[in-house]
Scaffold this active site. Sequence first.
Site, PDB file in Angstrom:
ATOM      1  N   TYR A  95       0.845  -1.197   0.000  1.00 52.81           N
ATOM      2  CA  TYR A  95       0.000   0.000   0.000  1.00 52.81           C
ATOM      3  C   TYR A  95       0.883   1.252   0.000  1.00 52.81           C
ATOM      4  O   TYR A  95       0.599   2.212  -0.715  1.00 52.81           O
ATOM      5  CB  TYR A  95      -0.925  -0.005   1.222  1.00 52.81           C
ATOM      6  CG  TYR A  95      -1.870  -1.182   1.225  1.00 52.81           C
ATOM      7  CD1 TYR A  95      -3.026  -1.175   0.454  1.00 52.81           C
ATOM      8  CD2 TYR A  95      -1.594  -2.311   1.989  1.00 52.81           C
ATOM      9  CE1 TYR A  95      -3.887  -2.257   0.447  1.00 52.81           C
ATOM     10  CE2 TYR A  95      -2.455  -3.395   1.988  1.00 52.81           C
ATOM     11  CZ  TYR A  95      -3.597  -3.367   1.216  1.00 52.81           C
ATOM     12  OH  TYR A  95      -4.439  -4.447   1.201  1.00 52.81           O
ATOM     13  N   ASN A 118     -12.466  -1.478  -4.659  1.00 57.31           N
ATOM     14  CA  ASN A 118     -12.311  -1.805  -6.081  1.00 57.31           C
ATOM     15  C   ASN A 118     -13.548  -2.580  -6.555  1.00 57.31           C
ATOM     16  O   ASN A 118     -13.809  -3.669  -6.057  1.00 57.31           O
ATOM     17  CB  ASN A 118     -11.038  -2.637  -6.259  1.00 57.31           C
ATOM     18  CG  ASN A 118     -10.893  -3.230  -7.645  1.00 57.31           C
ATOM     19  OD1 ASN A 118     -11.530  -2.803  -8.599  1.00 57.31           O
ATOM     20  ND2 ASN A 118     -10.051  -4.244  -7.759  1.00 57.31           N
ATOM     21  N   CYS A 126      -6.420  -6.018  -7.304  1.00 58.17           N
ATOM     22  CA  CYS A 126      -6.205  -5.537  -5.942  1.00 58.17           C
ATOM     23  C   CYS A 126      -5.617  -6.625  -5.042  1.00 58.17           C
ATOM     24  O   CYS A 126      -5.017  -6.317  -4.010  1.00 58.17           O
ATOM     25  CB  CYS A 126      -7.498  -4.982  -5.358  1.00 58.17           C
ATOM     26  SG  CYS A 126      -8.900  -6.095  -5.448  1.00 58.17           S
ATOM     27  N   HIS A 127      -5.736  -7.884  -5.458  1.00 61.31           N
ATOM     28  CA  HIS A 127      -5.155  -8.979  -4.661  1.00 61.31           C
ATOM     29  C   HIS A 127      -3.630  -8.931  -4.659  1.00 61.31           C
ATOM     30  O   HIS A 127      -3.003  -9.566  -3.823  1.00 61.31           O
ATOM     31  CB  HIS A 127      -5.636 -10.337  -5.186  1.00 61.31           C
ATOM     32  CG  HIS A 127      -5.267 -10.630  -6.600  1.00 61.31           C
ATOM     33  ND1 HIS A 127      -5.995 -10.156  -7.676  1.00 61.31           N
ATOM     34  CD2 HIS A 127      -4.250 -11.343  -7.129  1.00 61.31           C
ATOM     35  CE1 HIS A 127      -5.439 -10.571  -8.801  1.00 61.31           C
ATOM     36  NE2 HIS A 127      -4.371 -11.287  -8.495  1.00 61.31           N
TER      37      HIS A 127
END
Length: 162
Positions: A95, A118, A126-127
């Site tokens: 992040y 998302n 996003c994983h």
Amino acid sequence: MPLDLHTVESPIGRLVLGAQGDELVALHLPGSSEPPPVGTPRTTAVLAATARQLSEYFGGMRTTFELPLAFSGTDFQRSVWTALLAIPYAATTTYGALAAKLGRPTASRAVGAANGSNPIAIIVPCHRVIGSGGSLTGYGGGLAAKQFLLALEQRAVQPSLF
């Protein structure tokens, strides 16, 4: 514009795909705390293409998606989701690194919140965002699904042994 829906079975469970017109706007994960999108069950061209590409992805034959996407969110959310698309297959980032890439090095929590909202999971990867210590942190479909997706990608890039 009404939402067209199509469901597909996957190794992580039933995925609900949503499209408006000829653009994909949603991929809902099983296990999500959010309700699935509401609309009319219909297999449009973009939903059929999404189902096919997801099947190829889960079969280890696809590393990128080629689909028309439409994001509905704030400018910041859209910038995060666009940055997620640049994370290479089988790679991860944090992040904090994503926040720095966006020119907002102190915004890692805001990046995490945008990542968590998302609307087009898996396709917008996003994983591939993990905690700063390498830990798997929250995922809308649950940590087991996140772990499965990351392992799937790692297996696909590992050379096979004879």
